[in-house]
Write a protein that holds these residues in place. Sequence first.
Motif, mmCIF file in Angstrom:
data_model
loop_
_atom_site.group_PDB
_atom_site.id
_atom_site.type_symbol
_atom_site.label_atom_id
_atom_site.label_comp_id
_atom_site.label_asym_id
_atom_site.label_seq_id
_atom_site.Cartn_x
_atom_site.Cartn_y
_atom_site.Cartn_z
ATOM 1 N N UNK A 145 0.836 -1.199 0.000
ATOM 2 C CA UNK A 145 0.000 0.000 0.000
ATOM 3 C C UNK A 145 0.873 1.251 0.000
ATOM 4 N N UNK A 146 1.886 1.285 0.878
ATOM 5 C CA UNK A 146 2.622 2.545 1.083
ATOM 6 C C UNK A 146 3.878 2.677 0.239
ATOM 7 N N UNK A 147 4.362 1.553 -0.301
ATOM 8 C CA UNK A 147 5.581 1.633 -1.106
ATOM 9 C C UNK A 147 5.303 1.335 -2.586
ATOM 10 N N UNK A 148 4.630 0.239 -2.847
ATOM 11 C CA UNK A 148 4.427 -0.210 -4.221
ATOM 12 C C UNK A 148 3.337 0.607 -4.936
ATOM 13 N N UNK A 149 2.176 0.697 -4.294
ATOM 14 C CA UNK A 149 1.052 1.395 -4.943
ATOM 15 C C UNK A 149 1.356 2.883 -5.037
ATOM 16 N N UNK A 150 1.140 3.480 -6.204
ATOM 17 C CA UNK A 150 1.451 4.912 -6.341
ATOM 18 C C UNK A 150 0.430 5.770 -5.597
ATOM 19 N N UNK A 151 0.847 7.001 -5.347
ATOM 20 C CA UNK A 151 -0.059 7.951 -4.708
ATOM 21 C C UNK A 151 -0.994 8.507 -5.784
ATOM 22 N N UNK A 168 -4.453 -2.086 -7.961
ATOM 23 C CA UNK A 168 -5.352 -3.258 -7.976
ATOM 24 C C UNK A 168 -4.741 -4.383 -7.151
ATOM 25 N N UNK A 169 -3.430 -4.578 -7.326
ATOM 26 C CA UNK A 169 -2.742 -5.633 -6.572
ATOM 27 C C UNK A 169 -2.827 -5.359 -5.083
ATOM 28 N N UNK A 170 -2.561 -4.114 -4.693
ATOM 29 C CA UNK A 170 -2.628 -3.749 -3.273
ATOM 30 C C UNK A 170 -4.032 -3.962 -2.735
#
Lengths: 224, 215
Positions: free
Chosen positions: B21-27, B180-182
Amino acid sequence: MKLFFLFFRKDLLYYTRSWEPLLSLVFFVVLCELIFYFSFGPLFSPRLQPSFVMPLVWVPVFFGGMLCVSRTFEAENEGRVLDAFCLLPQTIVPFFLGKFFLNGLLILFLEIFSLCLGVFLFNLELSGEFFFPLLILFLVGGFGFACVGTAFSAMLVGKPKQEIILPLLCYPMLAPLLLGVLHGMEFAADGGFLGLDQAWISLLVGFDGVTFLISLFSFKLLME
Amino acid sequence: MKTYFAPILLFTLFAANFYLIFVVAPEELTQGLVQKIFYFHVSSALAMYAGFLAAGFSALIYLLTRRAMWDSLSKATAEVGFVFCTMVLVSGPIWAKPIWGTWWTWDPRLTTTLFIWFLFLSIFLLRRFFGADPRGRLVASVLTLFALADLPFIFLAVKLWRGIHPSVLGQEGNMPGEMKLALIFTNITVLIFSGYLAKNRYRLLRLEHMLMEEV
């Protein structure tokens, strides 16, 4: 069928022999509408849209109906009469239907009375084409309310503080009914025609059908 | 080791989850960091519905079989569903305040989630009202069945109202792959967590029931 008419007639006599239960319901509806009138008084004018006022006519019924259903099994609770009825399995369904139809009739009466009072208090001008959709809404609204109220009243019969817990159980359950009737009235007051394919009516009819079946099923279980 | 397997697994899953959530998924471009509440909000809603469905079906089986274990399962899953419903109602306004400028609106989906919260609160009130009376189990199961039947109608009210609640899910091309993955991973993690909570709560209720029977 014969048992159903016997139960229905018995309960109707209970309400007509002494007018006090019915008068208390009517008085409650009158008080609610007066409170609404005093609260929203400055907003009312001949130019006011009926779609604003019409839902206010049903809200006192929503509260008054709770008084009505909370007394559903009041008479049978004394002297263990309810237990006697439940000893005979063939009486359970007619017994429920009798109670349910009486509650439905009383709520329909309250709805019509509240509408008449609303026309008088709020200077509503209703055209003839509005009555048919309104009647449909009153019937499906009252039917659904009576279903849920009768079944829930049966759940709490004989328990102390029933008057406190019954509204807490019923009102969340009746939320779709409340929304459907109020928005349906708003829609109809704006000149919309409520056919059977109209979404709010479909929602209410579906709600009534499902709650009726579950009420019947659960009443049999509760009384066994 | 067996006792610690589930907590260790959950810890690992949540750790991986937070990383996603906090590293992989973009803001998100317009909403910024606050958009990340969305992952917990949606997964809590999923766990809420799973809990309520499980409670409803367990109640139905109890009514048909009258075996106390099904009532215990219904109560356990309803409680877990209620907790996640509360999380939905809390996380929603936290997101809404910076985005919509208000903590609460009578948006249909918010309103219906609130109704669901009230429905299950009423069931817990009813159980407390009946106390140790065995009839309370029957009545609570009937009420849970009513609540389950009411859920679709509450859903329909949302559709009819057509509120301002964002509908990101189901729209193609709205979410990048990492998001989507997150989201999928969070849903799975939270569902496993809710199952773990329900299992432990059920176990506690069964032990209470056995103790009451012995007394």
